[in-house]
Design a protein around this motif. Structure first.
Motif, PDB file in Angstrom:
ATOM      1  N   ARG A 133      22.201   5.619 -19.791  1.00 40.94           N
ATOM      2  CA  ARG A 133      22.230   7.072 -20.038  1.00 40.94           C
ATOM      3  C   ARG A 133      20.827   7.647 -19.760  1.00 40.94           C
ATOM      4  NH1 ARG A 133      26.850   8.777 -22.594  1.00 40.94           N
ATOM      5  NH2 ARG A 133      26.209  10.796 -21.749  1.00 40.94           N
ATOM      6  N   THR A 134      19.944   7.601 -20.752  1.00 41.27           N
ATOM      7  CA  THR A 134      18.600   8.150 -20.535  1.00 41.27           C
ATOM      8  C   THR A 134      17.719   7.125 -19.815  1.00 41.27           C
ATOM      9  OG1 THR A 134      18.768   9.490 -22.526  1.00 41.27           O
ATOM     10  CG2 THR A 134      16.565   9.156 -21.624  1.00 41.27           C
ATOM     11  N   VAL A 135      17.041   7.567 -18.737  1.00 37.99           N
ATOM     12  CA  VAL A 135      16.149   6.693 -17.978  1.00 37.99           C
ATOM     13  C   VAL A 135      14.855   7.441 -17.679  1.00 37.99           C
ATOM     14  CG1 VAL A 135      15.834   5.271 -15.926  1.00 37.99           C
ATOM     15  CG2 VAL A 135      18.123   5.542 -16.899  1.00 37.99           C
ATOM     16  N   LEU A 136      13.739   6.766 -17.909  1.00 38.35           N
ATOM     17  CA  LEU A 136      12.424   7.312 -17.563  1.00 38.35           C
ATOM     18  C   LEU A 136      11.936   6.617 -16.298  1.00 38.35           C
ATOM     19  CD1 LEU A 136       9.822   8.930 -18.083  1.00 38.35           C
ATOM     20  CD2 LEU A 136       9.091   7.091 -19.624  1.00 38.35           C
ATOM     21  N   LEU A 194       4.582   4.335  -9.498  1.00 33.75           N
ATOM     22  CA  LEU A 194       3.299   3.624  -9.546  1.00 33.75           C
ATOM     23  C   LEU A 194       2.538   3.918  -8.259  1.00 33.75           C
ATOM     24  CD1 LEU A 194       4.705   0.228 -10.879  1.00 33.75           C
ATOM     25  CD2 LEU A 194       3.831   2.151 -12.213  1.00 33.75           C
ATOM     26  N   GLU A 195       2.131   5.178  -8.135  1.00 33.21           N
ATOM     27  CA  GLU A 195       1.486   5.666  -6.913  1.00 33.21           C
ATOM     28  C   GLU A 195       2.383   5.317  -5.712  1.00 33.21           C
ATOM     29  OE1 GLU A 195      -2.575   4.400  -6.800  1.00 33.21           O
ATOM     30  OE2 GLU A 195      -3.055   5.357  -8.715  1.00 33.21           O
ATOM     31  N   ASP A 196       1.826   4.693  -4.677  1.00 32.86           N
ATOM     32  CA  ASP A 196       2.641   4.362  -3.505  1.00 32.86           C
ATOM     33  C   ASP A 196       3.170   2.937  -3.539  1.00 32.86           C
ATOM     34  OD1 ASP A 196       2.161   6.879  -2.468  1.00 32.86           O
ATOM     35  OD2 ASP A 196       0.351   6.240  -1.398  1.00 32.86           O
ATOM     36  N   TYR A 197       2.957   2.238  -4.682  1.00 31.10           N
ATOM     37  CA  TYR A 197       3.270   0.821  -4.716  1.00 31.10           C
ATOM     38  C   TYR A 197       4.688   0.516  -5.206  1.00 31.10           C
ATOM     39  CZ  TYR A 197      -1.748   0.545  -4.150  1.00 31.10           C
ATOM     40  OH  TYR A 197      -3.027   0.705  -3.683  1.00 31.10           O
ATOM     41  N   GLY A 198       5.256   1.387  -6.006  1.00 30.74           N
ATOM     42  CA  GLY A 198       6.580   1.100  -6.525  1.00 30.74           C
ATOM     43  C   GLY A 198       6.908   1.995  -7.702  1.00 30.74           C
ATOM     44  N   MET A 199       7.835   1.537  -8.563  1.00 26.40           N
ATOM     45  CA  MET A 199       8.265   2.373  -9.675  1.00 26.40           C
ATOM     46  C   MET A 199       8.679   1.506 -10.859  1.00 26.40           C
ATOM     47  SD  MET A 199      10.637   5.741  -9.534  1.00 26.40           S
ATOM     48  CE  MET A 199      12.127   4.953  -8.914  1.00 26.40           C
ATOM     49  N   LEU A 200       8.270   1.963 -12.055  1.00 26.44           N
ATOM     50  CA  LEU A 200       8.660   1.340 -13.310  1.00 26.44           C
ATOM     51  C   LEU A 200       9.766   2.190 -13.921  1.00 26.44           C
ATOM     52  CD1 LEU A 200       8.228  -0.647 -15.711  1.00 26.44           C
ATOM     53  CD2 LEU A 200       6.465   0.941 -16.546  1.00 26.44           C
ATOM     54  N   CYS A 201      10.860   1.541 -14.346  1.00 21.76           N
ATOM     55  CA  CYS A 201      11.994   2.266 -14.919  1.00 21.76           C
ATOM     56  C   CYS A 201      12.247   1.754 -16.332  1.00 21.76           C
ATOM     57  CB  CYS A 201      13.240   2.081 -14.066  1.00 21.76           C
ATOM     58  SG  CYS A 201      13.050   2.697 -12.377  1.00 21.76           S
ATOM     59  N   ILE A 202      12.346   2.696 -17.284  1.00 23.01           N
ATOM     60  CA  ILE A 202      12.638   2.385 -18.675  1.00 23.01           C
ATOM     61  C   ILE A 202      13.964   3.047 -19.013  1.00 23.01           C
ATOM     62  CG2 ILE A 202      11.825   2.472 -21.047  1.00 23.01           C
ATOM     63  CD1 ILE A 202       9.945   0.962 -19.224  1.00 23.01           C
ATOM     64  N   GLY A 203      14.965   2.257 -19.403  1.00 21.52           N
ATOM     65  CA  GLY A 203      16.291   2.809 -19.625  1.00 21.52           C
ATOM     66  C   GLY A 203      16.818   2.604 -21.021  1.00 21.52           C
ATOM     67  N   SER A 204      17.883   3.373 -21.339  1.00 24.00           N
ATOM     68  CA  SER A 204      18.549   3.262 -22.632  1.00 24.00           C
ATOM     69  C   SER A 204      20.042   3.454 -22.422  1.00 24.00           C
ATOM     70  CB  SER A 204      18.013   4.317 -23.606  1.00 24.00           C
ATOM     71  OG  SER A 204      18.811   4.357 -24.781  1.00 24.00           O
ATOM     72  N   PRO A 205      20.878   2.686 -23.130  1.00 25.08           N
ATOM     73  CA  PRO A 205      22.324   2.867 -22.995  1.00 25.08           C
ATOM     74  C   PRO A 205      22.852   4.082 -23.735  1.00 25.08           C
ATOM     75  CG  PRO A 205      21.844   1.116 -24.559  1.00 25.08           C
ATOM     76  CD  PRO A 205      20.530   1.532 -23.976  1.00 25.08           C
ATOM     77  N   THR A 206      21.985   4.746 -24.488  1.00 22.06           N
ATOM     78  CA  THR A 206      22.377   5.963 -25.197  1.00 22.06           C
ATOM     79  C   THR A 206      21.484   7.107 -24.770  1.00 22.06           C
ATOM     80  OG1 THR A 206      20.888   5.464 -27.046  1.00 22.06           O
ATOM     81  CG2 THR A 206      23.158   4.633 -27.193  1.00 22.06           C
ATOM     82  N   VAL A 207      21.918   8.328 -25.039  1.00 22.69           N
ATOM     83  CA  VAL A 207      21.107   9.503 -24.742  1.00 22.69           C
ATOM     84  C   VAL A 207      20.061   9.641 -25.843  1.00 22.69           C
ATOM     85  CG1 VAL A 207      21.087  12.008 -24.473  1.00 22.69           C
ATOM     86  CG2 VAL A 207      22.967  10.655 -23.524  1.00 22.69           C
ATOM     87  N   GLU A 208      18.820   9.572 -25.480  1.00 23.59           N
ATOM     88  CA  GLU A 208      17.740   9.699 -26.452  1.00 23.59           C
ATOM     89  C   GLU A 208      16.531  10.310 -25.771  1.00 23.59           C
ATOM     90  OE1 GLU A 208      15.261   5.623 -26.467  1.00 23.59           O
ATOM     91  OE2 GLU A 208      17.225   5.447 -27.421  1.00 23.59           O
ATOM     92  N   SER A 209      15.609  10.762 -26.590  1.00 22.26           N
ATOM     93  CA  SER A 209      14.392  11.370 -26.042  1.00 22.26           C
ATOM     94  C   SER A 209      13.222  10.438 -26.284  1.00 22.26           C
ATOM     95  CB  SER A 209      14.123  12.723 -26.706  1.00 22.26           C
ATOM     96  OG  SER A 209      13.948  12.565 -28.099  1.00 22.26           O
ATOM     97  N   PHE A 210      12.322  10.385 -25.305  1.00 21.65           N
ATOM     98  CA  PHE A 210      11.088   9.627 -25.468  1.00 21.65           C
ATOM     99  C   PHE A 210      10.065  10.550 -26.120  1.00 21.65           C
ATOM    100  CE2 PHE A 210      13.269   7.582 -21.984  1.00 21.65           C
ATOM    101  CZ  PHE A 210      13.082   6.228 -22.233  1.00 21.65           C
TER     102      PHE A 210
END
Length: 643
Positions: free
Chosen positions: A353-356, A360-376
């Motif tokens: 559901r919620t994903v941040l 990482l500049e031009d090198y890639g991407m870090l993804c933080i996810g949650s199975p529920t809708v929530e706010s960071f």
């Protein structure tokens, strides 16, 4: 019977009194006398007030009977008091306090009404009450604990929402000794004792798993004695936990300093996200610009299990058409509140559901996810931003180290080729040169007398060419062996090195009457033999070029400490070096200017290579008189023992 003097005094005091005064008949309640202030209050002359009944100017709802009852009460008991609101002649409402006192005047019992305007007093009292109520409301609703202690350490007041965190109600501690309630906390006892001794104290204290920042302020009376201690305690548990997380994050990100591969960076970053920021569904993708695709390189075990794959590398790539790829190119951290609402996700089957998304500049991407809708929350976002920035820096370092390692490999291959060349120069080239030189010498000895002048000159050219070629090969061999014939660095005394160098050059120095002055030279960490080569090359050049210019060589050698380096200076009175040649003078086989002296043009190149091996630099200083060479070597670092 009052005297005439007493009567006159009474009348004067009665008339000049600024407060309204009225004298009433104790039986009828009518006014028998009023002063000027009373007339002013009622808006008529004092004479008109006489004969009026108190009920006539009483406020609404206060009857004549009520007024008579008050007068009778005062006549019987001696005094009574009432307060009411009246309207003055200016139409403004005034609050007055009426004190009724029994008095015997001229042998007749009277009731004297002293009227005092308390409008401003009551306004100030109301204001004070309102402020007190506001302050009390504020204290009761602040997320702190406010309490006071008497001089024996007994609670006299306690309020504030912070009490609820301790399981207490407002006022519950009042009457309890702080030493009884919190005697098991030595830091609290110590702080209270300091405060009771008159010292202002601000401390951090732990109570039942909570952390409070508490301020104790002693309050003293006019006699200088302590009357109470006022205290405010603020719950900083969350703040301390956040500080601890930041500190732990800082320590953990140091692990990234020791990662050597992109895979290791990904593993470390996702583990930090899980361990410190408590986000178990963390994964990282690397960007490949060739096909504009992000490929998975690391994930937490929970993220792998959640995606129902065997390993992080089995997570789906994020191709050019995916929403994740677009967010990566946007370059800003983005929170997608509902991953299922994306139009073209790379993993539509994932029950996220919620994903941040953190590029990482031009090198890639870090993804933080949650199975529920929530706010960071803002703190988690702050920590994740730090983690993303550190991860990008680590990937940048890995890329640079990879390039450096590639360059190092190329350099090693180049050095191997140079060593092979050195071997060829020292063996294969030497033999043909010796053969040429030997046969030319043989021709000269066998047929020299039969050659004419022109042939003899050609023969001399051949011999000289072979000799110079031999010198160049030997010089090139010395240049190539700077690394291979070197020794370990050690604490080196340049004074001793230059003494040995001057001994080796002593015959040449005396031959040309050269003067060489040497100042104090600080110790260095270096290869002493190679330092000697640098000094010898520079001194030989200075001597030869000065002699060529027709001068007696005058050379000065000095040095100065500059932070972690020692800067050496070798200056001479020779012809100098043209400005255009000051950069190229260290190039191999390059000789600055036009000279008659023999040389291979490789001595300064050897000096530069030796200095570079010591992480130093060598250069020519601009000079109008002679040449000035400077070079740096690492200074000896002083290590102090334990005191």
């Amino acid at each position: 019977m009052a005297s005439t003097e007493d009567t006159t005094l009474f009348r004067d005091v009665f008339e000049v009194n600024p407060d309204p005064i009225m004298i009433h008949d104790a039986d009828t309640g009518t006014v028998v006398r009023a002063n000027e202030a009373a007339g002013a209050l009622l808006g008529c002359p004092p004479a008109d007030v006489v004969g009026m009944h108190v009920g006539e100017f009483s406020p609404p709802g206060f009857s004549t009977a009520d007024a008579n009852a008050l007068i009778a009460e005062a006549a019987t008991s001696g005094s009574t008091q009432v307060e009411w609101t009246t309207e003055g002649p200016d139409g403004e409402s005034r609050r007055v306090e009426v004190s009724l006192e029994r008095a015997v005047i001229d042998d007749v019992t009277r009731v004297v009404a002293f009227i005092h305007d308390v409008t401003e007093i009551r306004r100030q009292e109301r204001k004070h009450t309102e402020r007190s109520q506001q302050l009390q409301t504020l204290i009761e609703n602040l997320p702190v604990v406010v309490f006071t202690l008497d001089s024996d350490g007994v609670f006299t007041y306690s309020a504030g929402k912070g009490l609820a965190e301790l399981g207490l109600e407002p006022g519950e501690l009042e009457g309890v000794s702080v030493f009884e309630a919190y005697g098991q906390y030595p830091d609290i006892v110590a702080a209270v004792e300091q405060a009771l001794d008159g010292e202002e104290v601000r401390v951090t204290q732990k109570v039942d798993g909570l952390v409070f920042e508490t301020w104790y302020r002693p309050v003293f009376g006019d006699d200088g004695e302590l009357t109470q201690v006022v205290s405010v305690a603020r719950d900083i548990t969350d703040l301390k936990q956040r500080e601890a997380r930041i500190e732990t994050l800082s320590e953990a990100t140091n692990e990234l300093l020791y990662t050597r591969t992109e895979q290791a960076v990904a593993d470390t970053v996702t583990q930090i996200a899980q361990r410190i920021i408590d986000q178990p569904l963390a994964a990282m993708w690397s960007y490949d610009s060739d096909d504009d695709t992000l490929y998975p390189i690391g994930a937490t075990d929970e993220a792998v299990d959640f995606a129902a794959v065997e390993a992080a590398s089995d997570l789906p790539p994020m191709g050019p058409e995916s929403d994740e790829n677009r967010l990566f190119h946007d370059g800003s951290p983005t929170v997608v509140e509902d991953y299922q609402a994306l139009s073209n996700p790379s993993s539509p089957q994932a029950s996220l559901r919620t994903v941040l998304f953190l590029p990482l500049e031009d090198y890639g991407m870090l993804c933080i996810g949650s199975p529920t809708v929530e706010s960071f929350d803002s703190h988690d976002r702050f920590l994740l931003d730090i983690l993303a920035s550190t991860g990008a820096a680590a990937l940048d370092r890995v890329e640079r180290e990879t390039r450096l390692k590639s360059k190092q490999t190329e350099l090693e291959r180049s050095n191997e080729a140079l060593q092979q060349f050195a071997y060829i120069a020292s063996h294969d080239l030497q033999e043909p040169l010796r053969m040429v030189s030997s046969y030319v010498d043989l021709l000269d000895s066998e047929y020299g007398d039969e050659l004419d002048d022109e042939a003899a000159e050609y023969m001399a050219f051949a011999i000289d060419g072979a000799r110079r070629m031999q010198e160049m090969v030997n010089a090139l061999l010395r240049y190539s062996r700077v690394e291979t014939t070197s020794s370990e660095f050690e604490e080196t005394d340049p004074d001793a090195v230059i003494d040995r160098t001057l001994d080796a050059l002593q015959m040449r120095i005396e031959e040309v009457d050269a003067t060489i002055t040497v100042g104090a030279l600080p110790p260095v960490e270096a290869d002493p033999n190679q330092v000697g080569q640098v000094f010898q090359n520079l001194l030989e050049n200075a001597i030869e070029y000065a002699v060529e210019a027709g001068m007696e060589p005058r050379i000065e050698v000095s040095a100065d400490r500059d932070d972690d380096d020692v800067v050496f200076t070798v200056s001479d009175n020779g012809p100098g070096i043209p400005a255009a040649d000051r950069e190229e003078v260290f190039d191999i086989f390059h000789r600055a200017g036009a000279h008659d002296t023999e040389g291979t043009g490789i001595g300064l190149a050897v000096c530069q290579r030796i200095v570079l091996r010591h992480d130093g630099r060598i250069w020519v200083e601009p000079s109008d008189d002679g040449a000035t060479f400077k070079f740096t070597l690492p200074a000896v670092t002083e290590v102090c023992g334990d005191d």
